[in-house]
Write an enzyme that holds these catalytic residues in place. Structure first.
Site, PDB file in Angstrom:
ATOM      1  N   GLU A  38       0.849  -1.199   0.000  1.00 33.49           N
ATOM      2  CA  GLU A  38       0.000   0.000   0.000  1.00 33.49           C
ATOM      3  C   GLU A  38       0.887   1.252   0.000  1.00 33.49           C
ATOM      4  O   GLU A  38       1.773   1.398   0.830  1.00 33.49           O
ATOM      5  CB  GLU A  38      -0.933  -0.013   1.218  1.00 33.49           C
ATOM      6  CG  GLU A  38      -1.783   1.235   1.381  1.00 33.49           C
ATOM      7  CD  GLU A  38      -2.646   1.580   0.163  1.00 33.49           C
ATOM      8  OE1 GLU A  38      -3.474   0.772  -0.241  1.00 33.49           O
ATOM      9  OE2 GLU A  38      -2.439   2.691  -0.405  1.00 33.49           O
TER      10      GLU A  38
ATOM     11  N   LYS B 194     -20.156   9.418   4.482  1.00 36.74           N
ATOM     12  CA  LYS B 194     -21.270   9.140   5.388  1.00 36.74           C
ATOM     13  C   LYS B 194     -21.028   9.740   6.768  1.00 36.74           C
ATOM     14  O   LYS B 194     -21.976   9.996   7.511  1.00 36.74           O
ATOM     15  CB  LYS B 194     -21.554   7.642   5.482  1.00 36.74           C
ATOM     16  CG  LYS B 194     -22.496   7.160   4.391  1.00 36.74           C
ATOM     17  CD  LYS B 194     -21.812   6.987   3.071  1.00 36.74           C
ATOM     18  CE  LYS B 194     -22.512   7.419   1.858  1.00 36.74           C
ATOM     19  NZ  LYS B 194     -21.717   7.311   0.634  1.00 36.74           N
TER      20      LYS B 194
ATOM     21  N   GLY C 243     -22.861  16.722 -12.809  1.00 32.90           N
ATOM     22  CA  GLY C 243     -23.033  15.273 -12.792  1.00 32.90           C
ATOM     23  C   GLY C 243     -24.078  14.894 -11.758  1.00 32.90           C
ATOM     24  O   GLY C 243     -23.905  15.155 -10.564  1.00 32.90           O
TER      25      GLY C 243
ATOM     26  N   GLY D 206     -17.819  10.768 -12.950  1.00 33.87           N
ATOM     27  CA  GLY D 206     -17.352   9.407 -13.153  1.00 33.87           C
ATOM     28  C   GLY D 206     -15.964   9.177 -12.591  1.00 33.87           C
ATOM     29  O   GLY D 206     -15.298  10.098 -12.122  1.00 33.87           O
TER      30      GLY D 206
ATOM     31  N   ALA E 241     -17.713  -0.722  -3.089  1.00 36.14           N
ATOM     32  CA  ALA E 241     -16.807  -1.331  -2.113  1.00 36.14           C
ATOM     33  C   ALA E 241     -17.195  -2.780  -1.822  1.00 36.14           C
ATOM     34  O   ALA E 241     -16.338  -3.672  -1.810  1.00 36.14           O
ATOM     35  CB  ALA E 241     -16.824  -0.514  -0.823  1.00 36.14           C
TER      36      ALA E 241
ATOM     37  N   HIS F 148     -43.578  -4.852  14.353  1.00 43.22           N
ATOM     38  CA  HIS F 148     -44.344  -3.599  14.224  1.00 43.22           C
ATOM     39  C   HIS F 148     -44.093  -2.733  15.459  1.00 43.22           C
ATOM     40  O   HIS F 148     -44.037  -3.276  16.563  1.00 43.22           O
ATOM     41  CB  HIS F 148     -45.835  -3.925  14.100  1.00 43.22           C
ATOM     42  CG  HIS F 148     -46.710  -2.709  14.114  1.00 43.22           C
ATOM     43  ND1 HIS F 148     -46.875  -1.910  12.998  1.00 43.22           N
ATOM     44  CD2 HIS F 148     -47.432  -2.124  15.127  1.00 43.22           C
ATOM     45  CE1 HIS F 148     -47.687  -0.903  13.310  1.00 43.22           C
ATOM     46  NE2 HIS F 148     -48.031  -1.001  14.591  1.00 43.22           N
TER      47      HIS F 148
HETATM   48  P1  NAI Z   1     -21.486   8.372 -12.451  1.00 41.86           P
HETATM   49  O1  NAI Z   1     -20.961   7.759 -13.688  1.00 41.86           O
HETATM   50  O2  NAI Z   1     -22.384   7.606 -11.548  1.00 41.86           O
HETATM   51  O3  NAI Z   1     -22.262   9.736 -12.807  1.00 41.86           O
HETATM   52  C1  NAI Z   1     -21.675  10.786 -13.541  1.00 41.86           C
HETATM   53  C2  NAI Z   1     -22.776  11.612 -14.154  1.00 41.86           C
HETATM   54  O4  NAI Z   1     -22.202  12.771 -14.773  1.00 41.86           O
HETATM   55  C3  NAI Z   1     -23.537  10.880 -15.249  1.00 41.86           C
HETATM   56  O5  NAI Z   1     -24.903  10.883 -14.910  1.00 41.86           O
HETATM   57  C4  NAI Z   1     -23.231  11.675 -16.513  1.00 41.86           C
HETATM   58  O6  NAI Z   1     -24.315  11.700 -17.412  1.00 41.86           O
HETATM   59  C5  NAI Z   1     -22.933  13.067 -15.950  1.00 41.86           C
HETATM   60  N1  NAI Z   1     -22.101  13.929 -16.812  1.00 41.86           N
HETATM   61  C6  NAI Z   1     -20.949  13.605 -17.449  1.00 41.86           C
HETATM   62  N2  NAI Z   1     -20.461  14.676 -18.118  1.00 41.86           N
HETATM   63  C7  NAI Z   1     -21.300  15.730 -17.880  1.00 41.86           C
HETATM   64  C8  NAI Z   1     -21.340  17.109 -18.287  1.00 41.86           C
HETATM   65  N3  NAI Z   1     -20.395  17.673 -19.060  1.00 41.86           N
HETATM   66  N4  NAI Z   1     -22.377  17.877 -17.855  1.00 41.86           N
HETATM   67  C9  NAI Z   1     -23.344  17.363 -17.059  1.00 41.86           C
HETATM   68  N5  NAI Z   1     -23.341  16.067 -16.650  1.00 41.86           N
HETATM   69  C10 NAI Z   1     -22.348  15.255 -17.053  1.00 41.86           C
HETATM   70  O7  NAI Z   1     -20.184   8.863 -11.659  1.00 41.86           O
HETATM   71  P2  NAI Z   1     -19.977   9.388 -10.181  1.00 41.86           P
HETATM   72  O8  NAI Z   1     -21.241   9.940  -9.611  1.00 41.86           O
HETATM   73  O9  NAI Z   1     -18.791  10.280 -10.287  1.00 41.86           O
HETATM   74  O10 NAI Z   1     -19.647   8.046  -9.371  1.00 41.86           O
HETATM   75  C11 NAI Z   1     -18.506   7.263  -9.714  1.00 41.86           C
HETATM   76  C12 NAI Z   1     -18.568   5.873  -9.115  1.00 41.86           C
HETATM   77  O11 NAI Z   1     -18.537   5.898  -7.712  1.00 41.86           O
HETATM   78  C13 NAI Z   1     -19.795   5.106  -9.548  1.00 41.86           C
HETATM   79  O12 NAI Z   1     -19.359   3.919 -10.144  1.00 41.86           O
HETATM   80  C14 NAI Z   1     -20.519   4.825  -8.284  1.00 41.86           C
HETATM   81  O13 NAI Z   1     -21.081   3.531  -8.310  1.00 41.86           O
HETATM   82  C15 NAI Z   1     -19.451   4.942  -7.198  1.00 41.86           C
HETATM   83  N6  NAI Z   1     -20.037   5.476  -5.963  1.00 41.86           N
HETATM   84  C16 NAI Z   1     -21.006   4.778  -5.316  1.00 41.86           C
HETATM   85  C17 NAI Z   1     -21.602   5.259  -4.186  1.00 41.86           C
HETATM   86  C18 NAI Z   1     -22.680   4.464  -3.529  1.00 41.86           C
HETATM   87  O14 NAI Z   1     -22.884   3.327  -3.895  1.00 41.86           O
HETATM   88  N7  NAI Z   1     -23.424   4.995  -2.562  1.00 41.86           N
HETATM   89  C19 NAI Z   1     -21.232   6.542  -3.605  1.00 41.86           C
HETATM   90  C20 NAI Z   1     -20.245   7.231  -4.380  1.00 41.86           C
HETATM   91  C21 NAI Z   1     -19.665   6.678  -5.489  1.00 41.86           C
END
Ligand code: NAI
Length: 454
Positions: free
Chosen positions: A33, A50, A179, A269, A318, A442
């Site tokens: 790491e 969180k 996004g 993303g 995760a 309940h």
């Molecule tokens: P994402 O891929 O989920 O969402 C990115 C969004 O940005 C998309 O909806 C896309 O259409 C939009 N976008 C891209 N370019 C744009 C532009 N120029 N203008 C406006 N909108 C635009 O990516 P995100 O939210 O960054 O998450 C990344 C990863 O992290 C995901 O794979 C997610 O599963 C993971 N993650 C999961 C969490 C959870 O399970 N609670 C919490 C945080 C992250």
């Protein structure tokens, strides 16, 4: 051949360190790491988000509690919120390091590089190099935020999720989020709770594009009702400096629009952290965007070289990385994978919470499965009403022929906990009747699942 280790894991995130605990039962194990243990989840992702969200929820609830007869003055100190977050992370990191020690896993500090099959070069911070060999190597280096080439993305005040987690000082007056994916909507929730004005700008026609459409649309309505501005079908083209502030420029059906901001979050993303991870001769393991190709046993085309988690794409969460790591370790030791991967729940921490597991009705139709859906409005759930958690729903998707559950979508308070019961039901082929005929306690949120199944 005598190796230094049976397994060397590169990356001590939730994929790597959990795999190490299992691997230690089979043989001599090391984890390499370069940073703090815990990976994105613990240091820059799920846990810090969180943790600050917990503070933000208390601020929001206190602000809104007058309707419950409780009156409070709310003053958010971001420095103190950040300090508490750091102490939570330190406690959890100590737990992981202690666990590795107890399991007799060597923690090798430095950057790992696979120089040849079965060979890892570890470069420590001071530049010292050390070479170690292993029968198997597991790559678990995760992913990092992707910053697209939007003009102005490098301006001061334009940040990624890692930087926003460490924001101190004044709560920003206006936060614009580019996004409307998972990261975007979660940070919108956190900073709205702290009192910032929030705008979410999403290029696609609804929030959370990969999820069930009804979830994204319902979230947009809930956000707007709570005062969060949401702009969909609105791709951002550039960010500018204007009148001492930032200005985010996007295009909608009426042409170019702009929104002023103090801070701009880029949440568009993530990309796999795979650059420079293996020698040129092994680079055929890479596919598009730097993802690594593996077979069903998580094995690359290089002998003894495995990869899991965000590095291999798919559902980048995760708990998926952890499950894949544990499966990979079992498989490389000739055993059956202990965790079934067909039913992976995903949770989104917004107000209300969102959770999904299995198939949506649309996905089932695409797969040629005739389904019925059952929807229960949480306005009829006593615990939801007494907790003032607003509206929401639970949707169950079951096969038409035998009522076996194949999916569920939840948009309600405590959705992220409720989804666990549905994951067990779906992965064990339970029917709507099986769920409905089980006595649920309940008053609880979970009794709504039985009501939905009825
Ligand atoms: P994402 O891929 O989920 O969402 C990115 C969004 O940005 C998309 O909806 C896309 O259409 C939009 N976008 C891209 N370019 C744009 C532009 N120029 N203008 C406006 N909108 C635009 O990516 P995100 O939210 O960054 O998450 C990344 C990863 O992290 C995901 O794979 C997610 O599963 C993971 N993650 C999961 C969490 C959870 O399970 N609670 C919490 C945080 C992250």
């Amino acid at each position: 051949m005598n190796y230094d280790y049976d397994l060397i894991i590169i990356g001590a995130g939730p994929g790597g360190y959990e795999a190490a605990f299992d691997a230690a039962k089979y043989g001599k194990t090391a984890v390499v790491e370069a940073d703090k243990v815990g990976g994105t989840c613990l240091n820059r992702g799920c846990i810090p988000t969180k943790t600050i969200m917990h503070a933000s929820e208390i601020a929001r609830e206190a602000r809104e509690s007058a309707s419950l007869g409780v009156h409070a003055d709310v003053d958010v100190d971001l420095d103190e919120v950040c300090d508490r977050k750091e102490s939570v992370l330190a406690t959890l990191r100590d737990g992981i390091e202690g666990g590795l020690k107890r399991s007799k896993v060597d923690l090798l500090r430095g950057r790992g590089f696979v120089s040849a099959p079965h060979t890892v070069v570890i470069t420590s911070e001071d530049g010292t190099e050390e070479t170690k060999t292993a029968k198997n190597i597991l790559l678990a280096t995760g992913s990092h935020p992707f910053i697209p080439p939007i003009p102005g993305a490098d301006l001061p005040g334009v940040v990624d999720s890692t930087a926003l987690l460490n924001l101190k000082g004044e709560v920003p007056q206006d936060l614009v989020i580019i996004g409307g994916g998972v990261i975007g909507v979660e940070f919108a929730t956190v900073y709205h709770g702290f009192g910032s004005g929030i705008s979410v700008i999403e290029a696609m026609d609804h929030l959370l594009p990969p999820c069930d459409k009804e979830l994204g649309r319902s979230l947009k309505t809930a956000f707007q009702k709570n005062g969060i501005d949401v702009f969909t079908k609105s791709p951002v083209s550039r960010i500018e400096q204007k009148d001492g502030r930032l200005s985010v420029v996007y295009t909608d059906k009426n042409g170019e629009q702009e929104i002023p901001a103090d801070i701009v979050l880029m949440a568009v993303g993530r990309r796999p952290t795979s650059e420079g991870l293996v020698a040129e001769e092994l680079s055929h393991i890479y596919r598009e965007k730097g993802y690594i190709s593996v077979n069903e046993n998580y094995q690359t085309e290089v002998e003894g070289l495995y990869a899991i988690g965000d590095l291999i794409g798919g559902i980048e969460l995760a708990h998926v990385a952890t499950a894949e790591g544990r499966n990979a370790v079992a498989l490389m030791n000739g055993e059956k994978a202990p965790i079934r991967m067909e039913t992976v729940p995903s949770c989104i921490y917004t107000v209300p919470e969102i959770a999904e597991v299995g198939l949506t009705a649309d996905q089932a139709k695409e797969e040629g499965i005739a389904v019925i859906t059952k929807k229960y409005a949480m306005g009829a759930n006593g615990k939801t009403v007494l907790s003032d958690l607003g509206r929401g729903f639970i949707k169950l998707v079951a096969r038409e022929e035998d009522h076996v559950l194949v999916g569920a979508q939840l948009f309600c308070g405590r959705a992220t906990d409720l989804v666990g019961e549905l994951a067990i039901a779906i992965s064990n082929d339970l029917t709507l009747e099986d769920v409905a005929s089980t006595v649920h306690p309940h008053p609880t949120f979970v009794e709504a699942i039985a009501e939905a199944a009825r």
